[in-house]
Design an enzyme around this catalytic site. Structure first.
Site, mmCIF file in Angstrom:
data_model
loop_
_atom_site.group_PDB
_atom_site.id
_atom_site.type_symbol
_atom_site.label_atom_id
_atom_site.label_comp_id
_atom_site.label_asym_id
_atom_site.label_seq_id
_atom_site.Cartn_x
_atom_site.Cartn_y
_atom_site.Cartn_z
ATOM 1 N N ARG A 166 -12.688 -8.153 -3.246
ATOM 2 C CA ARG A 166 -12.057 -8.091 -1.933
ATOM 3 C C ARG A 166 -11.671 -6.661 -1.593
ATOM 4 N NH1 ARG A 166 -6.711 -6.394 0.098
ATOM 5 N NH2 ARG A 166 -6.379 -7.519 2.064
ATOM 6 N N VAL A 167 -11.976 -6.249 -0.379
ATOM 7 C CA VAL A 167 -11.592 -4.927 0.119
ATOM 8 C C VAL A 167 -10.787 -5.123 1.393
ATOM 9 C CG1 VAL A 167 -12.405 -2.702 1.007
ATOM 10 C CG2 VAL A 167 -13.624 -3.821 -0.877
ATOM 11 N N GLY A 168 -9.633 -4.483 1.455
ATOM 12 C CA GLY A 168 -8.787 -4.585 2.634
ATOM 13 C C GLY A 168 -9.007 -3.450 3.608
ATOM 14 N N ASP A 169 -7.980 -3.156 4.387
ATOM 15 C CA ASP A 169 -8.112 -2.166 5.459
ATOM 16 C C ASP A 169 -8.020 -0.734 4.990
ATOM 17 O OD1 ASP A 169 -5.335 -2.856 4.909
ATOM 18 O OD2 ASP A 169 -4.817 -1.521 6.558
ATOM 19 N N GLY A 176 -4.279 -6.766 5.218
ATOM 20 C CA GLY A 176 -5.418 -5.933 5.557
ATOM 21 C C GLY A 176 -6.452 -6.581 6.441
ATOM 22 N N THR A 188 -0.064 -0.349 6.351
ATOM 23 C CA THR A 188 0.209 -1.211 5.199
ATOM 24 C C THR A 188 0.486 -2.611 5.708
ATOM 25 O OG1 THR A 188 1.721 -1.657 3.362
ATOM 26 C CG2 THR A 188 2.643 -0.480 5.238
ATOM 27 N N GLY A 189 -0.010 -3.610 4.979
ATOM 28 C CA GLY A 189 0.232 -4.979 5.400
ATOM 29 C C GLY A 189 -0.938 -5.874 5.079
ATOM 30 N N THR A 235 0.853 -1.170 0.000
ATOM 31 C CA THR A 235 0.000 0.000 0.000
ATOM 32 C C THR A 235 0.894 1.226 0.000
ATOM 33 O OG1 THR A 235 -1.524 -1.279 1.369
ATOM 34 C CG2 THR A 235 -1.868 1.073 1.368
#
Length: 322
Positions: free
Chosen positions: A212-215, A238, A235-236, A184
């Site tokens: 898919r949706v991350g953090d 999510g 970042t990482g 990210t």
């Protein structure tokens, strides 16, 4: 066994009217092979361009919000980083981008998820914050909103990177092999008025499931800013940052436990790692202290302060100054 955090932080205080800015270009399985070493200079250059863009705004007494917007937009324009132009591909061969921005002065926020077309997803997120009654817009609805509000779009070819496409093909051909993830991009800033802001943008994970949706676009998970405490961009992995409300957790430790920024940020990364996730954050508190911890092989990162040089790093190593 204690959790070993391989990272570096800067916790010096700014003067009352000083500014501070930190950026990241993703944390993950960054190899230290010959190819990576040959590209290191390009990554440092990209980080410096982002920091310079934000620094110039802050040095002219501009806002933290403008600084993080421009810093992240520079990283989105750089094909080396997994956001905007450099976004990775889903397992269906598509690109889906998420972004978020938050203003610490009033805790206004805007975010977009699962979009493709806007040149700078961070500008799309800012448009949501400033020109709508909403916080998060997704998919086609978000794209329609962006078109109606003058957000710049690019043709699909602009976003197609052969290197990213090869990463997807390798992931599909070798499903049991670990896929390099470069995470990210994000930025946090404190301006000379003491206002804080955070912005984060991503193309997600190589080979992710479509939809898919991350953090990144989730307030309090991948992005958070509050003038009373701090601004955070993560970042990482999510899913773990969502489950642990990681960005807000840093702020909560300052507000409710009375911790200072560096131990608070490190404790949250430690907690995420203990649960099986990995990554890092960049954070700035209301006094201008900075923290940039991570638990991965590396994190593209850098910072700049009022009156000092730009500093950048990739691995657990001394920072390079401009």
């Amino acid at each position: 066994m204690p959790c070993i955090i391989r990272g570096m932080s800067q916790a010096k205080r700014s003067s009352e009217t000083g500014f501070a800015l930190a950026v990241h270009g993703g944390a993950g399985t960054i190899p230290r092979d010959e190819a990576s070493r040959s590209r290191a200079a390009s990554y440092h250059d990209g980080l410096r361009r982002a920091l310079a863009a934000g620094r110039d705004i802050l040095a002219a007494s501009g806002s933290a919000l403008d600084a993080v917007t421009e810093a992240v937009a520079k990283l989105e324009d750089d094909v080396l980083f997994n956001a905007g132009r450099g976004s990775v591909f889903t397992r269906a061969g598509t690109q889906e981008m998420d972004a978020c921005i938050m203003d610490g002065a009033e805790r206004r926020a805007g975010a977009v998820a699962g979009i493709f077309g806007p040149r700078n997803p961070v500008r799309a997120a800012r448009a949501v914050m400033e020109r709508s009654r909403h916080v998060l817009l997704i998919g086609e609805g978000a794209l329609a909103f962006c078109r109606a509000n003058g957000v710049a779009f690019c043709e699909p070819a602009y976003f197609h990177s052969e290197a990213r496409w090869r990463e997807l093909q390798n992931a599909l051909q070798h499903p049991s092999r670990e896929v390099p993830q470069y995470g990210t991009v994000g930025a946090v800033a404190r301006d000379r008025r003491g206002n804080l802001a955070a912005a984060t943008s991503t193309g997600g994970m190589t080979g992710k499931a479509p939809g898919r949706v991350g953090d990144t676009p989730i307030i309090g998970a991948g992005t958070y800013a509050d003038n009373a405490t701090c601004a955070v961009s993560a970042t990482g992995h999510g899913e773990f940052f969502i489950r642990h409300a990681a960005a807000f957790a840093v702020a909560a430790r300052l507000r409710y436990a009375g911790q200072s920024l560096d131990p608070a940020a490190r404790a949250v990364i430690d907690e995420v790692m203990a649960a099986g996730g990995s990554g890092g954050v960049v954070a700035v508190d209301r006094d201008g202290a900075l923290a940039l911890p991570f638990s991965t092989a590396g994190m593209y990162r850098g910072y700049v302060r009022d009156g000092i040089a730009i500093h950048t790093a990739i691995y657990d190593e001394p920072y390079r100054s401009e």
